[in-house]
Design an enzyme around this catalytic site. Sequence first.
Site, PDB file in Angstrom:
ATOM      1  N   VAL A  77       0.918  -1.103   0.018  1.00 14.57           N
ATOM      2  CA  VAL A  77      -0.065   0.052  -0.015  1.00 14.57           C
ATOM      3  C   VAL A  77       0.951   1.319   0.037  1.00 14.57           C
ATOM      4  O   VAL A  77       0.413   2.095  -0.527  1.00 14.57           O
ATOM      5  CB  VAL A  77      -1.134   0.006   1.168  1.00 14.57           C
ATOM      6  CG1 VAL A  77      -1.746   1.298   1.429  1.00 14.57           C
ATOM      7  CG2 VAL A  77      -1.857  -1.211   1.166  1.00 14.57           C
TER       8      VAL A  77
ATOM      9  N   GLU B  84      -1.734   5.583  -3.587  1.00 15.42           N
ATOM     10  CA  GLU B  84      -2.920   5.780  -4.081  1.00 15.42           C
ATOM     11  C   GLU B  84      -3.656   6.882  -3.946  1.00 15.42           C
ATOM     12  O   GLU B  84      -4.849   7.213  -4.503  1.00 15.42           O
ATOM     13  CB  GLU B  84      -3.635   4.862  -2.766  1.00 15.42           C
ATOM     14  CG  GLU B  84      -3.809   5.402  -1.326  1.00 15.42           C
ATOM     15  CD  GLU B  84      -2.486   4.808  -0.690  1.00 15.42           C
ATOM     16  OE1 GLU B  84      -2.245   4.755   0.513  1.00 15.42           O
ATOM     17  OE2 GLU B  84      -1.420   4.251  -1.217  1.00 15.42           O
TER      18      GLU B  84
ATOM     19  N   ASP C 270      -7.894  25.183 -38.999  1.00 15.44           N
ATOM     20  CA  ASP C 270      -8.639  25.794 -40.121  1.00 15.44           C
ATOM     21  C   ASP C 270      -8.336  27.393 -40.162  1.00 15.44           C
ATOM     22  O   ASP C 270      -7.925  27.923 -39.245  1.00 15.44           O
ATOM     23  CB  ASP C 270      -9.977  25.636 -39.902  1.00 15.44           C
ATOM     24  CG  ASP C 270     -10.914  25.983 -41.256  1.00 15.44           C
ATOM     25  OD1 ASP C 270     -10.277  25.869 -42.456  1.00 15.44           O
ATOM     26  OD2 ASP C 270     -12.271  26.370 -41.066  1.00 15.44           O
TER      27      ASP C 270
ATOM     28  N   ASP D 183     -14.159  24.443 -37.154  1.00 17.46           N
ATOM     29  CA  ASP D 183     -15.393  25.062 -36.931  1.00 17.46           C
ATOM     30  C   ASP D 183     -16.602  24.438 -37.971  1.00 17.46           C
ATOM     31  O   ASP D 183     -17.714  24.442 -37.449  1.00 17.46           O
ATOM     32  CB  ASP D 183     -15.426  26.659 -37.029  1.00 17.46           C
ATOM     33  CG  ASP D 183     -15.112  27.266 -38.437  1.00 17.46           C
ATOM     34  OD1 ASP D 183     -14.734  26.386 -39.427  1.00 17.46           O
ATOM     35  OD2 ASP D 183     -15.366  28.577 -38.734  1.00 17.46           O
TER      36      ASP D 183
ATOM     37  N   ASP E 288     -14.321  19.808 -40.897  1.00 19.67           N
ATOM     38  CA  ASP E 288     -13.416  19.672 -39.785  1.00 19.67           C
ATOM     39  C   ASP E 288     -13.450  18.326 -39.051  1.00 19.67           C
ATOM     40  O   ASP E 288     -12.538  18.014 -38.237  1.00 19.67           O
ATOM     41  CB  ASP E 288     -13.024  20.891 -38.929  1.00 19.67           C
ATOM     42  CG  ASP E 288     -12.730  22.220 -40.080  1.00 19.67           C
ATOM     43  OD1 ASP E 288     -12.067  21.946 -40.669  1.00 19.67           O
ATOM     44  OD2 ASP E 288     -13.201  23.150 -39.548  1.00 19.67           O
TER      45      ASP E 288
ATOM     46  N   ASP F 107      -0.010  11.456   1.407  1.00 20.94           N
ATOM     47  CA  ASP F 107      -0.776  11.205   0.138  1.00 20.94           C
ATOM     48  C   ASP F 107      -1.939  12.239   0.101  1.00 20.94           C
ATOM     49  O   ASP F 107      -2.811  12.075  -0.995  1.00 20.94           O
ATOM     50  CB  ASP F 107      -1.162   9.986  -0.081  1.00 20.94           C
ATOM     51  CG  ASP F 107      -0.015   8.974  -0.547  1.00 20.94           C
ATOM     52  OD1 ASP F 107       1.281   9.558  -0.360  1.00 20.94           O
ATOM     53  OD2 ASP F 107      -0.145   7.734  -0.773  1.00 20.94           O
TER      54      ASP F 107
END
Length: 977
Positions: A306, A311, A353, A696, A700, A806
């Site tokens: 562990v 975690e 574009d 747009d 596309d 943690d």
Amino acid sequence: MPAGGAPPGAAPDPSVPDPSVLDAEEVARAHRVDPAAGLSDAEASARLVEHGPNELRAARTHPLWKRIVAQFADPLIILLLAAVVISIAAWIIEGAHGAPVDAIVIAVIIVANAVLGLVQEARAEHAVAALAEMTEARSQVLRAGRIVTVPAAELVPGDVLVLAEGDQVGADGRLLRANSLHIAEASLTGESQPVEKDAATLSAPASIGDRNDMVFKGTAVTRGTGRAIVTATGMRTEMGAIATMLDETESEASPLQTEVGRLGRMLGRVVIVIALVVMVTLALVEGIHSLADVVTILLLGVSLAVAAVPEGLPAVLSVVLALGVQRMAKRNAVVKSLSSVETLGSASVICTDKTGTLTQNQMTIERVVTASGTVELGGVGYRPVGSATVGGRPLEAGPLREEAELVLGAGSLANDAQLAEVDGTWRIEGDPTEAAFLVAARKLDGVPERAAGFERTGEVPFSSERKMMSTVHRRGDGTAYVLSKGAPDVLLGRCTRVRVGDGSAVLDDAGRERILGEVEALSANAFRTLGVAYREAPEFDAVPAVSGVDAGRAAAPEDGATASAAGQPGRAAASAPDDVDETHERDLVFAGVVGIIDPPRPEVRPAVAEAHAAGIRIIMITGDHPATAARIAADLGIIEPGGPARTGAELDAMDDREFRDAVRNVSVFARVSPAHKLRIVDVLQADGQVVAMTGDGVNDAPALKSADIGIAMGITGTEVTKEAARMVLADDDFATIVEAVREGRVIFDNIRKFLRYLLYSNMGEVLTVFLGVVFAGVLGLSQASGDAIVVPLLATQILWINLVTDSAPALAMGVDPEIDDVMARPPRGIHDRVIDGRMWAGIASTGLTMSIATLLVIDVFLPGGLIPGGTDGIDVARTAGFTTLVFMALLAPFNARSEYSSAFRGLLSNRWLLAAVGLGIVLQVLVVTLPPLQTAFGTAPLDWAHWLVAITAATLVIWVEELRKAWMRWRRSSRRK
């Protein structure tokens, strides 16, 4: 190319080929419709039942249970679930006393992570939905001889569409007739200019952008009128074809998802090895004498497993990404999935574009060229504000101003567009090119006031054959003028004089050559050119003309007029319309030429420069003309002036190797199809690039979905595009993308920071237990303890260190401000690891420092061992070592903030980290001093000497790392020299 017919058994003949190459009457017969009357209501209803609604297939949605399961599919989450199972098994073996705290804590983290992911996805969906248009599209059709308006969803093959200026085209159709019909197809083809349509049958199949006898779903009529037979609806339209391509395009996993998955699998293997090695070592060194020893070894093995797994990583990762999403939302970037935030930070190429993304998608007159010179107009878009300059100096009164006023004023009157301000925003109706005259005329002070009293009394409309249009306008005193505009070469053929100042001169051959040369120069700079001419027309005078009247001074709209009049001055029909035809377009006076362009967004150039400085390549992929694309790209700094541009036709002629070379070396692609865009993205990805694709239009969408991250425009973007994208820009601002790249890089840096920190702590715990077991006799641990199994840290203490480190400090690392300039370095490579060799070296160095310092503190207080003089028992010595390790784990975040910079740089800039460290210190003091916590965690009270030694030893984690970083900085500077 979708077929124009319907499936077998439907009303239209299923064998109908491409309707663009068929005569209109033949198409009508195939669809069993009378073009003069349209379908009957009954027939339309029957076809609607047979063909279904004229709608694109809705995007597939995943049920809630699948979305919940998806939250647990991450390898690291699976690893933590396994840790929960192991922890519960060990708790049961131990006798199931109390609650399995470690299992509960890990389970809570897993559930919280899943909830956070679901909530963010839901919020993103709502934000994207808020950008969608809420109005239902409607179309005019001919039904049973009557023109009626129906929902676009009820259009069927065979319907006769009635098209007029401002209409949305509801379905694909073959034109029956067209009168000056121009349609904006940018959303489908990327072409910025409206396309002129013609009902004449094509001689051969053509690309979508060149099918001038066809209209397509999702486009808009900007000028003129027309009628068309509907040949395809729903998914059979060209837009539907792109939607189908979109369904078949696989989404790519983000680099972060790939890397975290790899990290999870690696940590899983490491955890198993660590647990097995420690348990086997304990069994060999200490021996197993009872079932209790087996339980102790198993419990320690699980605790170390562990401890070795960060975690907190999934929860911290989700929180950090969610906070990044919120910050980006405040900057008008709506992110649909958490992992996409970091992906932008990894982008090495942005494929964009042009129309509406890099440019305004608003045609603008920037040049007015007359006999006396060139006027440059500032300002962009449809907001009628901007400067008028000559060679950088303000335009002053004189011949050039007289001529410019005439060109813009006359062009505004010979005009069918409308310009109006609605809720503070200037909008147009009609052809964008014509609207450009209305905008430009208002940029010259005094011109708008001079249109008072003019009204249109006749018109010769524009046509593709004539390439010009003319109007007759009459002043209040009855004086009439013919005002013409069109292609300069065509217009010159009808002119005999040229405007010079407030008079005119004979237009000779030399003058014609000079004008044509100026037109060529404008065209070479990607300007679209239009000429303007006029003449007094006494044949239309209602009363004798007043001598000396200056048409130029009168040809401009009146400022402050109504929306209609302001948009198109003098457009009201006269009580007695003039009978005008082409014969009146003669003996004209050439006024000048305008240069029109869809200008770049002003914020894009600095954004492109910043992207280039960050090592990001910008590629323009557009359906527009190559000269225009190259000019805009050069203006924005994407390429050098005169740089190459490749067209779709050129790409089609290339083999695979030539195509790859083109993609590697060319940054402007013009006249390309959706398939080209998709192929370019695929080649870049195969080359190891992380690709962001902006756009747009519907065209596309497939490339957006295939790219590592697709970015749709929220204002001008179509719904199909927004659905395909992983991010939507609410302001359509390219600069927002670069800001998002910076945000993504900061987030990735913070991910590395808390990963580095978590693994610092975890490595320190693992090495402390492992080395403490192996060297228990050397350190005096074996002699000081009466237990059969001797360990430097208890299982509960290991879990406590994990809980303290943690949680809050790791979260604080996730919101750390930018320490190093993230845009001063190139993007990370697609094969670069989140944890690379250099980072592993730092983790090992810090972990070893933490473990050695902890074990030496234990040795200091124990009798015997390496350091003689200790007199304390195992509980006190272990508590001192435990406290030392916790304090080092709380100081380690300051090391982890940068790979090279000192821990003291920006030491106080992260108040959340300072608060988290302070909280951790308080909690550790309570664990050592409060009797209930002493019992729970096996600690003993410490005196001032113990505290002093523990604190002093804990600072070693800072000093050792400072020396290592100084050495790394020296090496890096030496290599640069």
